[in-house]
Design an enzyme around this catalytic site. Structure first.
Site, PDB file in Angstrom:
ATOM      1  N   ASP A  49       5.534   0.444  11.931  1.00  0.00           N
ATOM      2  CA  ASP A  49       4.306  -0.208  11.454  1.00  0.00           C
ATOM      3  C   ASP A  49       4.198  -1.668  11.901  1.00  0.00           C
ATOM      4  OD1 ASP A  49       3.506   2.120  10.262  1.00  0.00           O
ATOM      5  OD2 ASP A  49       4.116   1.557   8.238  1.00  0.00           O
ATOM      6  N   ARG A  64       1.705  14.238  13.459  1.00  0.00           N
ATOM      7  CA  ARG A  64       1.988  14.064  12.040  1.00  0.00           C
ATOM      8  C   ARG A  64       1.854  15.342  11.204  1.00  0.00           C
ATOM      9  NH1 ARG A  64      -0.510   8.609   9.841  1.00  0.00           N
ATOM     10  NH2 ARG A  64       1.283   8.684   8.471  1.00  0.00           N
ATOM     11  N   PRO A  65       2.666  16.347  11.495  1.00  0.00           N
ATOM     12  CA  PRO A  65       2.631  17.560  10.676  1.00  0.00           C
ATOM     13  C   PRO A  65       3.231  17.319   9.285  1.00  0.00           C
ATOM     14  CG  PRO A  65       4.442  17.670  12.240  1.00  0.00           C
ATOM     15  CD  PRO A  65       3.723  16.368  12.509  1.00  0.00           C
ATOM     16  N   LYS A  72       0.839  -1.206   0.000  1.00  0.00           N
ATOM     17  CA  LYS A  72       0.000   0.000   0.000  1.00  0.00           C
ATOM     18  C   LYS A  72       0.869   1.250   0.000  1.00  0.00           C
ATOM     19  CE  LYS A  72      -1.429   1.461   4.160  1.00  0.00           C
ATOM     20  NZ  LYS A  72      -1.100   2.846   4.561  1.00  0.00           N
ATOM     21  N   ASN A  73       1.904   1.261   0.847  1.00  0.00           N
ATOM     22  CA  ASN A  73       2.694   2.481   1.000  1.00  0.00           C
ATOM     23  C   ASN A  73       3.665   2.736  -0.155  1.00  0.00           C
ATOM     24  OD1 ASN A  73       1.307   3.018   3.285  1.00  0.00           O
ATOM     25  ND2 ASN A  73       2.948   2.465   4.719  1.00  0.00           N
ATOM     26  N   ILE A 123       9.093   6.762  16.643  1.00  0.00           N
ATOM     27  CA  ILE A 123       8.691   7.509  15.441  1.00  0.00           C
ATOM     28  C   ILE A 123       7.439   8.359  15.696  1.00  0.00           C
ATOM     29  CG2 ILE A 123       8.143   7.335  12.966  1.00  0.00           C
ATOM     30  CD1 ILE A 123      10.927   6.233  13.647  1.00  0.00           C
ATOM     31  N   ARG A 142      -8.344  -0.540   5.338  1.00  0.00           N
ATOM     32  CA  ARG A 142      -7.570   0.518   4.682  1.00  0.00           C
ATOM     33  C   ARG A 142      -6.273  -0.024   4.104  1.00  0.00           C
ATOM     34  NH1 ARG A 142      -6.428   5.743   7.936  1.00  0.00           N
ATOM     35  NH2 ARG A 142      -5.299   5.977   5.984  1.00  0.00           N
ATOM     36  N   ASP A 156       5.155  19.931   7.906  1.00  0.00           N
ATOM     37  CA  ASP A 156       6.032  21.099   7.776  1.00  0.00           C
ATOM     38  C   ASP A 156       7.271  20.824   6.919  1.00  0.00           C
ATOM     39  OD1 ASP A 156       6.539  19.382  10.057  1.00  0.00           O
ATOM     40  OD2 ASP A 156       8.185  20.742  10.564  1.00  0.00           O
ATOM     41  N   LEU A 157       7.757  19.584   6.953  1.00  0.00           N
ATOM     42  CA  LEU A 157       8.984  19.298   6.199  1.00  0.00           C
ATOM     43  C   LEU A 157       8.708  19.232   4.692  1.00  0.00           C
ATOM     44  CD1 LEU A 157      10.485  16.652   8.646  1.00  0.00           C
ATOM     45  CD2 LEU A 157      11.072  19.076   8.470  1.00  0.00           C
TER      46      LEU A 157
END
Ligand code: EPU
Length: 484
Positions: free
Chosen positions: A358, A175-176, A72-73, A380, A450, A178-179
């Site tokens: 994960d 989980r921003p 998925k990822n 993480i 999902r 910004d990066l």
């Protein structure tokens, strides 16, 4: 009967609707809803999958073979890469999971043509972004899938502008993004933030130097896609080294990009003015594979997990060896045969090639059945222990202290009614239920849908006792606002 719900959200949001309140059945059938019969015999329409539960009976060892689906990822960024070209992208080994459907809806909402075929079509998607009309990722989609932010870089690179909702909070941490934003600014984009949306624009991105303050997987992917079409050279440092990043670089290079170093922490990209179509097979899902490895180890089974890449699972397999689990690998399979008692071992999550966050929840399920104390440290995400309390309800002895969980084993687990809070937490509860005494009812399995392709069918095919049921709704169903 004629039915038209006043808005799609009215039904696909939260609630159920009685047929008499809906004015156009044909329209309704296009929505992700199902007709369900209640205890009293009356029927209601409910959002598909939202109501499903798993009933799991523990005690059976997993035996035989399970085939792993595509990652998925890796599939999500690959689909976003289609935005970078007006030619057709054909992606194979796409997993049949809900996040992929969400991404398809996202691309379609922008004007893309997306064919998604499973079964005989070999899990293939064909995407054409020839005419993109609406470079926007709306809040409704981003809030259900944070990976929607992966369209930000490709949209600015190809269309010169993007409007993407900020994702907001999430079940596993802040989980921003910004990066991603900082990186785009390094490539010359102008960024504005308004009404919960990021608006990015640039005539043409130009190469730059991006040094990530923190390792970010989708951040690396987003900016790699943006830089592929920028003018000049980009140097990215402190990049994520995950196999999914490498898979995306392989795809982009097939499309005509010039990317070197993916899989190491330094990536160099020579921007090109145009990218073309390509055909690409998505790598196997290492987290799905790892989930089955742990399930087999825990149930004392003899399971061969096929269509996977054992090299992507080194950290997990080494940790399991410490726990007394024997695995044997070939180029594309892992056999887990475990008749021994499990031993406790401490574990800390790290970026790849370390132990994946994960897999932390699934490892915790295993640790509950290991002799001794395991200290699990989550490095993480700051809030990724939601499964711990549910495991405790099943009989586990777990104490959470900040970013550490102390698991004292082995304590027998017993079936209970438990709730999924996020994708991997759900997997952990499924695994725990497979060894619990009696029956576990797992609620909110839409979280697991999902990212795991028909996990219940795969487990059932390997001797697991698990089935999916639709919820019997309470007698009085609340009608969502706007439908009546
Ligand atoms: N971070 C920032 N700023 C940013 C981006 C990230 O501070 O702009 C922080 C995050 O808050 C987190 C850390 O950096 O603390 C790492 O986050 P990362 O960006 O790597 O996570 P992600 O890219 O959003 C991907 C996977 C996740 C997986 C993580 C970590 C996809 C679509 N998602 O998320 O997968 O947990 O990397 O490996 O690739 C899952 O599949 O269940 C899942 C959550």
């Amino acid at each position: 009967m004629k039915i038209i719900p006043k808005s799609r959200e009215a039904i696909s949001g939260t609630g159920a609707v009685t047929p008499s309140l809906v004015k156009n059945v044909t329209e309704l059938k296009k929505l992700p809803v199902r007709l369900k019969v209640q205890f009293d015999g009356s029927a209601v329409y409910v959002p598909e999958n939202l109501m499903d539960k798993f009933v799991i009976r523990g005690g059976n060892p997993l035996l035989g073979t399970i085939r792993v689906s595509g990652a998925k990822n890796a599939a999500l960024p690959a689909m976003a890469a289609a935005i970078l070209t007006d030619e057709t992208l054909v992606l194979e080994n796409i997993p049949d999971v809900r996040d992929i459907q969400t991404e398809r809806n996202l691309l379609v909402s922008m004007g893309a043509e997306v064919e998604l075929g499973y079964g005989r079509a070999h899990h293939r998607t064909t995407i054409s972004c020839r005419s993109l009309v609406n470079p926007e990722a709306a809040y409704e989609l981003v809030k259900t899938m944070r990976a929607s932010t992966l369209v930000l870089g490709p949209l600015v690179a190809r269309m010169g502008r993007a409007r993407v909702s900020l994702p907001g909070g999430c079940a596993i941490g802040a989980r921003p993004i910004d990066l991603h934003i900082k990186g785009l600014e390094q490539l010359g984009a102008t960024i504005r933030q308004e009404h919960g949306y990021i608006e990015a624009s640039a005539d043409r991105l130009r190469g730059g130097h991006i040094a990530f303050d923190k390792i970010t997987v989708t951040g690396t992917e987003d900016l790699m896609m943006a830089a592929a079409l920028a003018q000049g050279e980009t140097l990215m440092e402190n990049c994520a080294r995950e196999p999914e990043v490498v898979d995306l670089a392989v795809l982009l290079n097939k499309m005509g990009a010039k990317i070197e170093g993916a899989g190491t922490s330094t990536i160099r990209i020579k921007g090109v003015s145009k990218l073309g179509g390509a055909r690409h097979r998505i790598i196997p899902d290492r987290i799905e594979a790892g989930t089955f490895v742990i399930a087999a180890a825990l149930t004392g089974g003899d399971l061969t997990i096929t269509n996977c890449d054992p090299l992507h699972l080194n950290a997990l397999l080494q940790k399991l060896e410490e726990c007394g689990v024997t695995t044997t690998t070939t180029g594309d399979s892992i056999r887990v045969k475990n008749g021994h008692r499990l031993k406790a071992a401490d574990m800390s999550t790290e970026e790849y090639p370390g132990f994946p966050t994960d897999m932390q929840a699934q490892y915790m399920a295993l640790a509950t059945q290991a002799e001794g104390t395991s200290i699990i440290t989550e490095n993480i995400f700051e809030n990724r222990f939601m499964h711990a309390q549910e495991l405790v309800r099943m009989g586990a002895n777990i104490k959470v202290e900040g970013s550490r969980a102390i698991v004292r084993g082995h304590t027998p687990l017993s079936g209970a009614a438990v709730q999924c809070s996020d994708l991997r937490a759900s997997a952990s509860l499924v695994i725990a239920a497979l060894v619990a005494e009696g029956e576990t009812i797992l609620d909110r399995v839409y979280h697991i849908d999902r990212g795991y392709e028909r996990i219940e069918e795969k487990l059932r095919g390997a001797n697991g006792q698990i089935r999916r049921i639709g919820e019997m709704l309470p007698k009085r169903t609340q009608v969502p606002a706007g439908v009546a």
